[in-house]
Design a protein around this motif. Sequence first.
Motif, PDB file in Angstrom:
ATOM      1  N   TYR A   1       0.824  -1.213   0.000  1.00  0.00           N
ATOM      2  CA  TYR A   1       0.000   0.000   0.000  1.00  0.00           C
ATOM      3  C   TYR A   1       0.858   1.263   0.000  1.00  0.00           C
ATOM      4  CZ  TYR A   1      -3.293   3.519   1.724  1.00  0.00           C
ATOM      5  OH  TYR A   1      -4.048   4.668   1.887  1.00  0.00           O
ATOM      6  N   SER A   2       1.936   1.262   0.777  1.00  0.00           N
ATOM      7  CA  SER A   2       2.779   2.461   0.905  1.00  0.00           C
ATOM      8  C   SER A   2       3.518   2.793  -0.387  1.00  0.00           C
ATOM      9  CB  SER A   2       3.782   2.286   2.044  1.00  0.00           C
ATOM     10  OG  SER A   2       4.677   1.227   1.765  1.00  0.00           O
ATOM     11  N   LYS A   3       3.709   1.802  -1.256  1.00  0.00           N
ATOM     12  CA  LYS A   3       4.413   2.036  -2.517  1.00  0.00           C
ATOM     13  C   LYS A   3       3.507   2.625  -3.602  1.00  0.00           C
ATOM     14  CE  LYS A   3       7.796  -1.661  -1.762  1.00  0.00           C
ATOM     15  NZ  LYS A   3       8.254  -3.006  -2.204  1.00  0.00           N
ATOM     16  N   LEU A   4       2.210   2.636  -3.346  1.00  0.00           N
ATOM     17  CA  LEU A   4       1.266   3.183  -4.324  1.00  0.00           C
ATOM     18  C   LEU A   4       1.301   4.707  -4.298  1.00  0.00           C
ATOM     19  CD1 LEU A   4      -1.836   0.896  -3.585  1.00  0.00           C
ATOM     20  CD2 LEU A   4      -0.116   0.587  -5.376  1.00  0.00           C
ATOM     21  N   THR A   5       0.943   5.315  -5.415  1.00  0.00           N
ATOM     22  CA  THR A   5       0.818   6.770  -5.458  1.00  0.00           C
ATOM     23  C   THR A   5      -0.423   7.179  -4.658  1.00  0.00           C
ATOM     24  OG1 THR A   5      -0.554   6.756  -7.448  1.00  0.00           O
ATOM     25  CG2 THR A   5       1.848   6.798  -7.753  1.00  0.00           C
ATOM     26  N   LYS A   6      -0.560   8.467  -4.369  1.00  0.00           N
ATOM     27  CA  LYS A   6      -1.717   8.947  -3.611  1.00  0.00           C
ATOM     28  C   LYS A   6      -3.037   8.587  -4.296  1.00  0.00           C
ATOM     29  CE  LYS A   6       0.330  10.862  -0.080  1.00  0.00           C
ATOM     30  NZ  LYS A   6       0.146  10.291   1.285  1.00  0.00           N
ATOM     31  N   PRO A   7      -3.182   8.832  -5.598  1.00  0.00           N
ATOM     32  CA  PRO A   7      -4.431   8.431  -6.260  1.00  0.00           C
ATOM     33  C   PRO A   7      -4.672   6.922  -6.185  1.00  0.00           C
ATOM     34  CG  PRO A   7      -3.232   9.993  -7.634  1.00  0.00           C
ATOM     35  CD  PRO A   7      -2.305   9.604  -6.531  1.00  0.00           C
ATOM     36  N   GLU A   8      -3.578   6.134  -6.313  1.00  0.00           N
ATOM     37  CA  GLU A   8      -3.722   4.684  -6.260  1.00  0.00           C
ATOM     38  C   GLU A   8      -4.113   4.222  -4.859  1.00  0.00           C
ATOM     39  OE1 GLU A   8      -0.552   3.352  -9.768  1.00  0.00           O
ATOM     40  OE2 GLU A   8       0.099   3.492  -7.678  1.00  0.00           O
ATOM     41  N   GLN A   9      -3.605   4.908  -3.821  1.00  0.00           N
ATOM     42  CA  GLN A   9      -3.984   4.561  -2.455  1.00  0.00           C
ATOM     43  C   GLN A   9      -5.475   4.773  -2.232  1.00  0.00           C
ATOM     44  OE1 GLN A   9      -1.387   6.751   0.190  1.00  0.00           O
ATOM     45  NE2 GLN A   9       0.267   5.258  -0.012  1.00  0.00           N
ATOM     46  N   LYS A  10      -6.027   5.836  -2.817  1.00  0.00           N
ATOM     47  CA  LYS A  10      -7.473   6.067  -2.715  1.00  0.00           C
ATOM     48  C   LYS A  10      -8.246   4.962  -3.437  1.00  0.00           C
ATOM     49  CE  LYS A  10      -7.378  11.096  -2.158  1.00  0.00           C
ATOM     50  NZ  LYS A  10      -7.787  12.414  -2.727  1.00  0.00           N
ATOM     51  N   GLN A  11      -7.703   4.528  -4.586  1.00  0.00           N
ATOM     52  CA  GLN A  11      -8.344   3.433  -5.319  1.00  0.00           C
ATOM     53  C   GLN A  11      -8.284   2.140  -4.502  1.00  0.00           C
ATOM     54  OE1 GLN A  11      -6.229   3.314  -9.023  1.00  0.00           O
ATOM     55  NE2 GLN A  11      -6.995   5.300  -9.706  1.00  0.00           N
ATOM     56  N   ALA A  12      -7.119   1.885  -3.874  1.00  0.00           N
ATOM     57  CA  ALA A  12      -6.965   0.680  -3.063  1.00  0.00           C
ATOM     58  C   ALA A  12      -7.952   0.684  -1.901  1.00  0.00           C
ATOM     59  CB  ALA A  12      -5.531   0.575  -2.540  1.00  0.00           C
ATOM     60  N   GLN A  13      -8.129   1.842  -1.287  1.00  0.00           N
ATOM     61  CA  GLN A  13      -9.092   1.969  -0.196  1.00  0.00           C
ATOM     62  C   GLN A  13     -10.503   1.642  -0.675  1.00  0.00           C
ATOM     63  OE1 GLN A  13      -9.179   5.874   1.549  1.00  0.00           O
ATOM     64  NE2 GLN A  13     -10.417   5.238   3.294  1.00  0.00           N
ATOM     65  N   GLN A  14     -10.857   2.173  -1.830  1.00  0.00           N
ATOM     66  CA  GLN A  14     -12.173   1.918  -2.407  1.00  0.00           C
ATOM     67  C   GLN A  14     -12.353   0.439  -2.714  1.00  0.00           C
ATOM     68  OE1 GLN A  14     -13.053   4.403  -5.762  1.00  0.00           O
ATOM     69  NE2 GLN A  14     -14.978   3.385  -6.244  1.00  0.00           N
ATOM     70  N   ILE A  15     -11.312  -0.206  -3.222  1.00  0.00           N
ATOM     71  CA  ILE A  15     -11.381  -1.626  -3.563  1.00  0.00           C
ATOM     72  C   ILE A  15     -11.592  -2.478  -2.322  1.00  0.00           C
ATOM     73  CG2 ILE A  15     -10.037  -3.591  -4.407  1.00  0.00           C
ATOM     74  CD1 ILE A  15      -8.652  -1.523  -6.333  1.00  0.00           C
ATOM     75  N   PHE A  16     -10.753  -2.270  -1.311  1.00  0.00           N
ATOM     76  CA  PHE A  16     -10.776  -3.176  -0.159  1.00  0.00           C
ATOM     77  C   PHE A  16     -12.048  -3.053   0.666  1.00  0.00           C
ATOM     78  CE2 PHE A  16      -6.163  -3.549  -0.915  1.00  0.00           C
ATOM     79  CZ  PHE A  16      -6.060  -4.931  -0.855  1.00  0.00           C
ATOM     80  N   VAL A  17     -12.542  -1.834   0.862  1.00  0.00           N
ATOM     81  CA  VAL A  17     -13.786  -1.725   1.635  1.00  0.00           C
ATOM     82  C   VAL A  17     -14.956  -2.339   0.873  1.00  0.00           C
ATOM     83  CG1 VAL A  17     -13.032   0.306   2.924  1.00  0.00           C
ATOM     84  CG2 VAL A  17     -14.297   0.620   0.788  1.00  0.00           C
TER      85      VAL A  17
END
Length: 543
Positions: free
Chosen positions: A328-344
Amino acid sequence: MDESDKLAEKIGIVVQGGQVTIHTVNLSQAETAPKAAKPAELPDCPYRGLFAFHEEHVEFFFGRDVFTESLVQAVETKPLVAVVGASGSGKSSLVFAGLLPNLLEQGGWCIFKLRPGFPDSRPFHNLTSALLPLSTVPDLDPLILLNQRAKALQEGTVSLRDVVAEILRQAPKGTERVLLVVDQFEELYTLCSQEDRERFVDLLLAGVKDAPCKVVLTLRADFCGQAYAYRPLVDALQDADLKLGSMNQAELQAAIEKPAEKMGVQLEAGLTERILEDVGKEPGNLPLLEFALTRLWDKQQNRELTHAAYSDIGGVKQALADHAEAIYSKLTKPEQKQAQQIFVQLVQLGEGTADTRRLVTRAEISDDCWQLITRKGGLADCRLVVTGRNDQTKEETVEVVHEALIREWRTLRQWIDTDRKKLLQKNEIEAQAKRWSETKSKDYLLQGKRLKEAQVFQKEQTSYLSLSPLSREFIQKSLQKHRNSRLQLIGFGLVVPLGLATFLGFQIQRQIVIRGAWETVEKAKGQRDSPVRIAALQELVKL
């Protein structure tokens, strides 16, 4: 060999017995490239990480001999058996790598496996897919065939006994019994409707009663309350549920050391004891143990698993969480928001039970998020999620790799706990949209208060809680239906007053004519043969 022969051999021409053979040779490599030393390859990892052991992994499945023997005996003597245990206690592995190899070795068994909520939330379709692989029927679409067969099972026009009889009729000689494994039976309560739930259980119970068919369920212990609320299932499981406890120290030691020994790899002195201390006695720690051993395997030195490598991965308790956080920490800021959306979106929030993983289709995921999941080095490559495909609908799917990730990854827990109420609302809308998408029936569209609440949610949630494209389409279709209904009501409302006004106008005009005629008659009272009086009387007769 003269110089010409040497040159011919060097450039790939071999003359032998009058036959000329030409081979392709890279001259520059043949002349100058030294033989590269073959890198030492790691032996294949015998541990399963966050995945269950299956029949093909039986040689590396250790530590469950006692429970395996008990389960085999139970299946031999009882028509229905439930393996009950905590999440991560190894229920699926016990059945797939313990029970099934034993039964297959006996011979005479025809075995089928399914999950009630996979690849979609229709248990009868999933059962049909498992029992009746879609055969080729001329001029009949496979999906139509699947729906017809599932409907027949659901409505009872075809029984499980009928299906089992047909399976045994077509099975190889000597096959006398059918085993149906219903893995992750709790999906019946988290993903399926109550109507489907009870019908599905009734179908299974009738099947084991009337046919040479056995059923084995795996059920999370925290869903026993919901499962046992249905009396017929409780009665059928009297003395037929195998409660899977945690491994003792000797069993855990076997699960740690013996797979490595089979691959010629040793653990550094004292490392097994250190791992055992970290594992503790929690049955849900088995996936964490397997994941840590998998990470440890990749860091072995000279076929040895070391203390240093174990410390480096964070040990049993932190290996999975640290891995997820590092990705997660290696993702860009936009990608981190996408990851958050995916996991929840991949979490089914429990109400009175622990949170579970949720299977999501491609239609429920935005294009950017799907790219993050499937690209090289994405969430699937990093083993945080698992992608799949529904063979019937051809839809791609994704789910969290294991529920241990939901429990142990603190960042994900914070996302869930912070917006739990909103997530429950979002998941409900997404679930309704998915049910609608399966049939496209207008009966599943939102209306009234639910539609208003969904509209408000869609308007307010523009961050990681934003709705999927499928849910947005679902709301739009619901609004269209609502508007059409209003137009119909308005049209009806206009027709009724207009008709009423016409009717009243006619009645008023009639009364005016009647009154006028009577006045004429009265005026000509003494003139019986008066043409005016006679015409007025005739008018009154018509009216």
